[in-house]
Scaffold this motif. Sequence first.
Motif, PDB file in Angstrom:
ATOM      1  N   CYS A 297      25.732  44.332  45.684  1.00 17.93           N
ATOM      2  CA  CYS A 297      26.877  43.912  46.466  1.00 17.93           C
ATOM      3  C   CYS A 297      27.821  43.031  45.667  1.00 17.93           C
ATOM      4  O   CYS A 297      29.146  43.602  45.571  1.00 17.93           O
ATOM      5  N   LEU A 298      27.334  42.589  44.372  1.00 17.36           N
ATOM      6  CA  LEU A 298      28.247  42.169  43.561  1.00 17.36           C
ATOM      7  C   LEU A 298      28.784  43.177  42.805  1.00 17.36           C
ATOM      8  O   LEU A 298      30.126  43.096  42.453  1.00 17.36           O
ATOM      9  N   PHE A 299      28.196  44.040  42.430  1.00 21.29           N
ATOM     10  CA  PHE A 299      28.801  45.504  41.550  1.00 21.29           C
ATOM     11  C   PHE A 299      29.943  46.025  42.365  1.00 21.29           C
ATOM     12  O   PHE A 299      30.976  46.339  42.084  1.00 21.29           O
ATOM     13  N   GLY A 300      29.466  46.113  43.899  1.00 21.80           N
ATOM     14  CA  GLY A 300      30.607  46.538  44.574  1.00 21.80           C
ATOM     15  C   GLY A 300      31.899  45.781  44.725  1.00 21.80           C
ATOM     16  O   GLY A 300      33.086  46.328  44.897  1.00 21.80           O
ATOM     17  N   THR A 301      31.696  44.560  44.677  1.00 25.84           N
ATOM     18  CA  THR A 301      32.832  43.544  44.544  1.00 25.84           C
ATOM     19  C   THR A 301      33.902  43.823  43.335  1.00 25.84           C
ATOM     20  O   THR A 301      35.036  43.942  43.264  1.00 25.84           O
ATOM     21  N   LEU A 302      33.047  44.330  42.134  1.00 26.82           N
ATOM     22  CA  LEU A 302      33.768  44.616  40.962  1.00 26.82           C
ATOM     23  C   LEU A 302      34.503  45.826  41.228  1.00 26.82           C
ATOM     24  O   LEU A 302      35.869  46.092  40.706  1.00 26.82           O
ATOM     25  N   LEU A 303      34.046  46.803  41.834  1.00 21.43           N
ATOM     26  CA  LEU A 303      34.698  48.085  42.175  1.00 21.43           C
ATOM     27  C   LEU A 303      35.929  47.871  43.019  1.00 21.43           C
ATOM     28  O   LEU A 303      36.926  48.635  43.059  1.00 21.43           O
ATOM     29  N   HIS A 304      35.615  47.110  44.104  1.00 20.21           N
ATOM     30  CA  HIS A 304      36.848  46.791  44.966  1.00 20.21           C
ATOM     31  C   HIS A 304      38.151  46.048  44.462  1.00 20.21           C
ATOM     32  O   HIS A 304      39.146  46.475  44.485  1.00 20.21           O
ATOM     33  N   ALA A 305      37.579  45.195  43.597  1.00 20.58           N
ATOM     34  CA  ALA A 305      38.771  44.659  42.564  1.00 20.58           C
ATOM     35  C   ALA A 305      39.498  45.628  41.866  1.00 20.58           C
ATOM     36  O   ALA A 305      40.581  45.641  41.872  1.00 20.58           O
ATOM     37  N   ALA A 306      38.814  46.644  40.939  1.00 27.20           N
ATOM     38  CA  ALA A 306      39.286  47.497  40.383  1.00 27.20           C
ATOM     39  C   ALA A 306      40.406  48.614  41.015  1.00 27.20           C
ATOM     40  O   ALA A 306      41.434  48.822  40.899  1.00 27.20           O
ATOM     41  N   ARG A 307      39.635  48.758  42.204  1.00 23.80           N
ATOM     42  CA  ARG A 307      40.647  49.582  43.086  1.00 23.80           C
ATOM     43  C   ARG A 307      41.830  48.972  43.777  1.00 23.80           C
ATOM     44  O   ARG A 307      43.058  49.633  43.865  1.00 23.80           O
ATOM     45  N   ASP A 308      41.935  47.509  43.987  1.00 26.60           N
ATOM     46  CA  ASP A 308      43.096  46.988  44.502  1.00 26.60           C
ATOM     47  C   ASP A 308      43.867  46.773  43.429  1.00 26.60           C
ATOM     48  O   ASP A 308      45.116  46.930  43.772  1.00 26.60           O
ATOM     49  N   LEU A 309      43.626  46.573  42.012  1.00 27.08           N
ATOM     50  CA  LEU A 309      44.456  46.531  40.764  1.00 27.08           C
ATOM     51  C   LEU A 309      45.177  47.878  40.856  1.00 27.08           C
ATOM     52  O   LEU A 309      46.474  48.111  40.397  1.00 27.08           O
ATOM     53  N   MET A 310      44.322  48.940  40.875  1.00 25.00           N
ATOM     54  CA  MET A 310      45.120  50.431  40.726  1.00 25.00           C
ATOM     55  C   MET A 310      45.939  50.718  41.885  1.00 25.00           C
ATOM     56  O   MET A 310      46.863  51.337  41.625  1.00 25.00           O
ATOM     57  N   THR A 311      45.911  50.254  43.198  1.00 24.22           N
ATOM     58  CA  THR A 311      46.799  50.190  44.236  1.00 24.22           C
ATOM     59  C   THR A 311      48.215  49.794  43.761  1.00 24.22           C
ATOM     60  O   THR A 311      49.188  50.557  44.056  1.00 24.22           O
TER      61      THR A 311
END
Length: 287
Positions: free
Chosen positions: A152-166
């Motif tokens: 779940c923590l790793f998924g959090t990193l991916l979500h943050a990267a996604r939001d920055l890419m947005t």
Amino acid sequence: MTPNHRGILAMVAGMCAFVTNDTLVKYVSQSLPAAQLIFLRGVFASLLLLAAAQAMGLLGGVPALRDRRVLLRAFLDACATFTYLIAVFNMPLANATAINMATPLVITLFAILAFGERVTPARWVAIAVGFLGVLLVVQPASEGFNGYALLCLFGTLLHAARDLMTRTIPRSIPSLLVTLSTALAVTLFAGSWTLVQTWVPVAAWQLGLLAAASLFLSAGYYLLIVAMRDGEMSLIAPFRYTGLLFALVLGYAVWGDVPNLLAWCGIVLLVAAGLHVLLAGRPRPAP
């Protein structure tokens, strides 16, 4: 209505939609394999978004989805979806949501590392306190600890990267089409996974719940993109924490999940640290 007001409303509504989707798919996951249910939900979501794009006359802009920033965002979102949902299927919903609430803190860290932004000592303390809160929720020394909390923590990193890419996607590309690219990426990812799994017969009630989940998922995708594109990020992002309230209510109503005392302390620390980081103003970029 100001852009900030629109962004805040979009974030709150999006968090409600995401948590409702999580609740529905977690319930269905008790009787269907993860890849199969994500694929079926993705098919429903893709068809819904295609119909919406057709109704709004946006299908002519589909070629713009070949933009590398859109493709990278879709890929990050697909990976984040799988890591987060697999974690959700195997841990209490409120706790998984609380860990995912570290996303604003991770975004701040990414901004420091990627863009050289300066951060005051007080902010470093806030970031440390936030991750201490995450550890209290995860509780690595407790009997219930397993690898899904780390996933779940790793998924959090991916979500943050996604939001920055947005934030890097040209505004000329409609938010609905960006949403469609994400839904298609998740569906294709899940479809590939189902090829190596045994397909389980699907009941009508399962299809109904997944169709409902696809509606909430599509709304959540769209609203989050709108929130990240509209208004001041530092003002809007803290309203992501409203998702925790929805998760606590639904987690208790459906499964009777109640966080223990340490988890409650962690949730308080996480929310307080996130609000401090995001409301203290933007750090100045390094010269």
